[in-house]
Design a protein around this motif. Sequence first.
Motif, short mmCIF file in Angstrom:
data_model
loop_
_atom_site.label_atom_id
_atom_site.label_comp_id
_atom_site.label_asym_id
_atom_site.label_seq_id
_atom_site.Cartn_x
_atom_site.Cartn_y
_atom_site.Cartn_z
N LEU A 33 0.82 -1.21 0.00
CA LEU A 33 0.00 0.00 0.00
C LEU A 33 0.86 1.26 0.00
N ASP A 34 0.33 2.33 -0.62
CA ASP A 34 1.05 3.61 -0.55
C ASP A 34 0.52 4.51 0.56
N GLU A 35 -0.53 4.07 1.25
CA GLU A 35 -0.97 4.75 2.47
C GLU A 35 -1.68 3.74 3.38
N VAL A 36 -1.48 3.91 4.68
CA VAL A 36 -2.12 3.02 5.65
C VAL A 36 -2.91 3.79 6.70
N GLY A 37 -2.85 5.11 6.64
CA GLY A 37 -3.56 5.93 7.62
C GLY A 37 -5.03 5.59 7.76
N PRO A 38 -5.77 5.35 6.64
CA PRO A 38 -7.19 5.04 6.77
C PRO A 38 -7.48 3.76 7.55
N LEU A 39 -6.48 2.91 7.73
CA LEU A 39 -6.69 1.68 8.50
C LEU A 39 -6.73 1.94 10.00
N GLN A 40 -6.32 3.14 10.43
CA GLN A 40 -6.21 3.42 11.85
C GLN A 40 -7.55 3.86 12.44
N THR A 41 -8.49 2.95 12.47
CA THR A 41 -9.79 3.22 13.05
C THR A 41 -10.15 2.11 14.04
N THR A 42 -11.03 2.42 14.97
CA THR A 42 -11.43 1.46 15.99
C THR A 42 -12.32 0.37 15.39
N ARG A 43 -12.05 -0.88 15.76
CA ARG A 43 -12.84 -2.02 15.30
C ARG A 43 -13.47 -2.71 16.50
#
Length: 209
Positions: free
Chosen positions: A170-180
């Motif tokens: 991936l060229d970005e992973v910031g959007p993965l940083q959310t609560t699950r």
Amino acid sequence: MSDDALATWCKVREQVDWSSAASVGPVPVRPAVDGLAAWFDGPVRLRDPDRAGRLLAAMALSRVAASQGEPLTPTLLADWQRLVLGVNEVGLRQSDAFAKGGRERYGLTPHTWQDFAVCLHQSADPSVPLTARAARAYLDVAFFHPYPDGNARLALLVLAHVLEIEGARLDEVGPLQTTRYADDPDGALDLAALVTVLIRATHRRATAR
């Protein structure tokens, strides 16, 4: 005592139609920007330079494993987690764990770690779409919560490893940083869909260079 979120996740995990996750399109994906390294070397380093250095070292080790096609195992994760935490030895938790301010409890039974190993093994199942396997492995680490500390960091490395083995970076992973949440089957599939979006966007930007 709060409900056992791990037991809930294990039930939800079996209910989710992982095969419905969309295909990612062409792989390998080699981005113009290494999103995982950029995350560790950017936002993480701003907060804690030592943590960033440890994560970059663990990322490098995980990519060596991916280049050799090593599947996920508890032993492999322990090697990474030693670097993540900067310690010589790590051990699986020996009691219930808590997260989200104590609102989510992860239980422990005599078969927890055997079940965890089975779940990690399933991350290599070719009958399940890549993005679903990556998302599921991420959530497995989050909700099995194998170590007393550092599980969210490890989960991100695990997701990246599943993708890396098949040549998708991936060229970005910031959007993965959310609560699950463990009791959210729609959220589990949403994570797989997000990974698909990120892979496609990475491929689009890489080919537009």
